[in-house]
Enzyme design. Structure first.
Site, PDB file in Angstrom:
ATOM      1  N   PRO A 189      45.370  28.811  46.660  1.00 44.28           N
ATOM      2  CA  PRO A 189      45.929  27.482  46.925  1.00 44.28           C
ATOM      3  C   PRO A 189      46.296  26.761  45.638  1.00 44.28           C
ATOM      4  O   PRO A 189      45.587  26.881  44.632  1.00 44.28           O
ATOM      5  CB  PRO A 189      44.797  26.768  47.650  1.00 44.28           C
ATOM      6  N   ALA A 217      44.421  26.701  41.015  1.00 42.68           N
ATOM      7  CA  ALA A 217      45.161  26.156  39.883  1.00 42.68           C
ATOM      8  C   ALA A 217      44.227  25.720  38.754  1.00 42.68           C
ATOM      9  O   ALA A 217      44.450  26.036  37.599  1.00 42.68           O
ATOM     10  CB  ALA A 217      46.009  24.991  40.355  1.00 42.68           C
ATOM     11  N   GLY A 218      43.185  25.026  39.096  1.00 41.56           N
ATOM     12  CA  GLY A 218      42.283  24.497  38.068  1.00 41.56           C
ATOM     13  C   GLY A 218      42.780  23.143  37.587  1.00 41.56           C
ATOM     14  O   GLY A 218      43.964  22.960  37.312  1.00 41.56           O
ATOM     15  N   ASP A 237      28.773  25.009  45.666  1.00 42.89           N
ATOM     16  CA  ASP A 237      29.451  25.152  46.947  1.00 42.89           C
ATOM     17  C   ASP A 237      29.551  26.639  47.282  1.00 42.89           C
ATOM     18  O   ASP A 237      30.594  27.276  47.103  1.00 42.89           O
ATOM     19  CB  ASP A 237      30.828  24.497  46.907  1.00 42.89           C
ATOM     20  N   HIS A 276      41.522  32.139  41.553  1.00 42.43           N
ATOM     21  CA  HIS A 276      41.236  31.476  42.840  1.00 42.43           C
ATOM     22  C   HIS A 276      42.055  30.219  43.077  1.00 42.43           C
ATOM     23  O   HIS A 276      42.039  29.667  44.168  1.00 42.43           O
ATOM     24  CB  HIS A 276      39.753  31.162  42.962  1.00 42.43           C
ATOM     25  N   HIS A 298      40.745  25.041  53.438  1.00 38.69           N
ATOM     26  CA  HIS A 298      39.934  25.218  52.227  1.00 38.69           C
ATOM     27  C   HIS A 298      38.682  24.356  52.336  1.00 38.69           C
ATOM     28  O   HIS A 298      38.749  23.130  52.267  1.00 38.69           O
ATOM     29  CB  HIS A 298      40.758  24.800  50.990  1.00 38.69           C
ATOM     30  N   SER A 341      51.445  27.205  47.095  1.00 32.73           N
ATOM     31  CA  SER A 341      50.309  28.122  47.114  1.00 32.73           C
ATOM     32  C   SER A 341      50.872  29.534  47.178  1.00 32.73           C
ATOM     33  O   SER A 341      52.060  29.713  47.436  1.00 32.73           O
ATOM     34  CB  SER A 341      49.430  27.865  48.334  1.00 32.73           C
TER      35      SER A 341
END
Lengths: 484, 145
Positions: free
Chosen positions: A381, A409-410, A98, A407, A238, A388
């Site tokens: 975010p 939370a994961g 992406d 970038h 997003h 966020s």
């Protein structure tokens, strides 16, 4: 490939871990995490992936990982790696499928109380106005090939040219919403076909539009410069380059598999395939990647326009009352040529950020004039139930991480685990009880995206702040979300 | 006609935190490609709701079996995304080191009857290896979702 167990870790301080250079590694690995996070990180193969990246030719400085690191394909998500422009490589796997997935944040002239009773109407209208889900797209946005080429060359600037948003938005987008040297002739027909009906669509998975409010301000000065104050309504978008970007990545990986062999680059994992930056393959990837990145900038710009229209329709207010201004737009899957000081001298580098955000310090020439005293805004975010963050870039990040930070939370739960954990629960009702109204193209996505499927973004941001590679400005909480 | 579905015969879905893996096995390489395709569409949709009304002939070129596998699956994904098709039945006519020729059967996506469980971004080369043990072929493919 070696096993995760063989990754040797040395704790440097509370937030930094060294993976010392060994074997075929050309440099050390450096991971930002606290003790508790590291216990989780060790469970997947992401540390091995940090090591693998250190094998690649021309790497400058350590192979870096942000605190939201998790297992990716090839490069870890949350990975940052810089390569010398002359001797280094570029790798599509270091950017991801992406391309220019990213986040933008808008502020408003509204306060939380102004929309509390209207949030359902706003969210339902957003879901109608912003296409998400398979095959859905707006009938009023159709492009011929010539126009599509312009999108790829001019990005968000094309969108503003067409009436989607305002020129002042452009100043507040990374790279002014247009990565130079994009060459649409290097984008395959297949990629163009996939992108044709997907401009101005959200996509599924973790992509969303969120209406929220400023819950807390940590740095009044910086918040003031960003035009943010407590209880003010904000909007986050997003999304990325959709199928067009996925296809550019897939096409490029096929080319790079051959190229890596041709240039004699040894790969610990095929997905790390790459070519020298100076080679035809390397240059062509960057020019095609720029096209996909510009498509993503245009995508977020168009969606922003529809967000503004939606607020006008539902609240019956004009733009001068709504004041839906763009604060900033950041990429978090990208490779860019940048100049950095390394060991006292300026060097031209290709910085790969895969699931990482650029975080340039105050007075850097690439930071918009409006923000020159506070540094580049960084938007992090979290999941749809918690919060966020808005951060700004720091000198420390510029010196240690090529001006990069985390970038998001994961994930900590797989989608299947999330579904299992949500079984028998009314997820949307639970969120509604917390004051968060969520709607999506499919219930499946919402269930997969339950808050507990993610790390608490506050933990990630606290590590970033503790290590000094980002500075907290404000916390945002969700009121309404549309999911793809 | 309804496609015959026997879930978890020939493949299983392997969970990763942020992505999905497909573990596939078959008694020949053609079967391996067919099963992998079925697994891919099992991730995307409820296969029991998909009927085989139309077919697409597919020819793929590549320089290794692994590359052919990824390209075959990504081609199906491309057709799904661009032509809004769902496939449920696959048959490989021919396969050698450089080419795969096959047919995918399915139908157009119909919002009223079909659901999309997961949107797949791409099929990756990550840790991909096609293994042959006597009469049993197997592979694992990681899918970006």
């Amino acid at each position: 490939m070696t096993d995760q167990q063989t990754v040797h870790l040395k704790k440097i301080d509370e937030y930094r871990w060294l993976i010392p250079r060994e074997g075929g590694m050309r440099t050390d690995g450096l991971v930002y995490a606290d003790e508790r996070m590291m216990d989780v990180i060790k469970k997947d193969q992401s540390l091995q992936q940090v090591k693998n990246v250190a094998f690649l030719p021309g790497i400058v400085g350590p192979s870096l990982a942000m605190p939201d690191i998790h297992w990716g394909y090839g490069f870890p998500i949350g990975g940052v790696a810089a390569f010398d422009a002359e001797e280094g490589i570029v790798s599509p796997g270091g950017v991801g499928y992406d391309i220019n997935c990213g986040v933008r944040l808008m502020r408003s002239g509204l306060e939380r109380n102004d929309i509390q009773g209207r949030i359902k109407g706003i969210v339902d209208a957003l879901l109608v106005n912003i296409p998400s889900g398979v095959g859905s797209h707006r009938k009023d946005l159709k492009l011929d090939k010539q126009q599509q080429h312009k999108v790829l060359q001019k990005g968000a600037q094309w969108a503003v040219d067409q009436g989607y948003g305002q020129w002042k938005d452009i100043e507040h987008i990374e790279e002014q919403g247009r990565i130079p040297d994009a060459d649409p002739d290097l984008v395959s027909t297949k990629a163009l076909e996939r992108g044709k009906a997907q401009l101005g669509t959200l996509g599924s998975g973790n992509h969303f539009v969120e209406v929220g409010y400023v819950a807390e301000v940590y740095d009044e000065g910086a918040a003031g410069v960003l035009g943010l104050a407590k209880d003010q309504v904000t909007i986050i978008v997003h999304t990325g380059s959709r199928g067009l970007g996925h296809q550019v990545c897939d096409d490029s990986i096929r080319v790079m598999l051959q190229a890596a062999q041709h240039y004699g680059i040894e790969l610990p994992d095929k997905q790390l395939c790459c070519a020298p930056l100076g080679s035809k393959e390397g240059k062509e990837y960057l020019a095609a990647m720029a096209c996909a990145a510009n498509f993503a900038f245009a995508n977020r710009q168009i969606i922003t326009h529809w967000v503004r229209e939606t607020f006008e329709q539902v609240l019956h207010m004009g733009p001068s009352t709504l004041k839906l201004d763009l604060i900033y737009d950041v990429c978090h899957n990208i490779a860019k040529l940048e100049t950095h000081e390394v060991d006292g001298r300026e060097r031209r580098l290709c910085v790969h950020r895969k699931g990482a955000t650029r975080a340039f310090p105050p007075h850097h020439p690439d930071v918009p004039v409006t923000y020159k005293d506070i540094g580049q805004p960084v938007l992090i975010p979290g999941d749809m139930g918690r919060c966020s963050y808005v951060l700004v870039g720091t000198e420390c990040a510029y010196e240690e991480t090529f001006g990069s930070t985390c970038h998001g939370a994961g994930r900590i739960m797989s989608r299947h685990q999330a579904k299992k954990s949500a079984r028998g629960r009314m997820v949307t009702k639970e969120l509604e009880a917390k004051g968060i109204y969520v709607r999506g193209a499919s219930m499946g996505t919402i269930v997969e995206e339950i808050p507990e499927a993610y790390k608490d973004v506050s933990d990630v941001v606290n590590v970033v702040q503790g290590a000094g590679i980002g500075k907290k400005v404000a916390q945002l909480k969700p009121m309404g979300v549309i999911k793809g | 006609m309804k496609c015959a579905i026997m879930p978890f015969v020939g493949y299983e879905l392997v969970e990763h935190t942020a992505d999905l893996g497909i573990r596939v096995w078959a008694d020949d390489i053609k079967g391996l490609f067919e099963e992998a395709a079925r697994a891919l569409f099992d991730i995307i949709t409820d296969l029991t709701k998909v009927e085989a009304h139309l077919k697409r002939e597919i020819v793929i070129r590549g320089s290794s079996r692994e590359e052919l596998m990824v390209a075959w699956l990504n081609e199906l994904l491309y057709l799904h995304e661009v032509e809004l098709l769902l496939f449920c039945d696959f048959s490989i006519a021919e396969i050698d080191e450089g080419t795969v020729t096959g047919v995918a059967n399915g139908e157009e996506f119909d919002e009223a009857r079909h659901s999309v469980k997961t949107e797949v971004k791409a099929v990756t080369y990550h840790q991909l290896e096609i293994k042959e043990h006597g009469e049993r072929w197997q592979t694992q493919v990681i899918v970006d979702i």
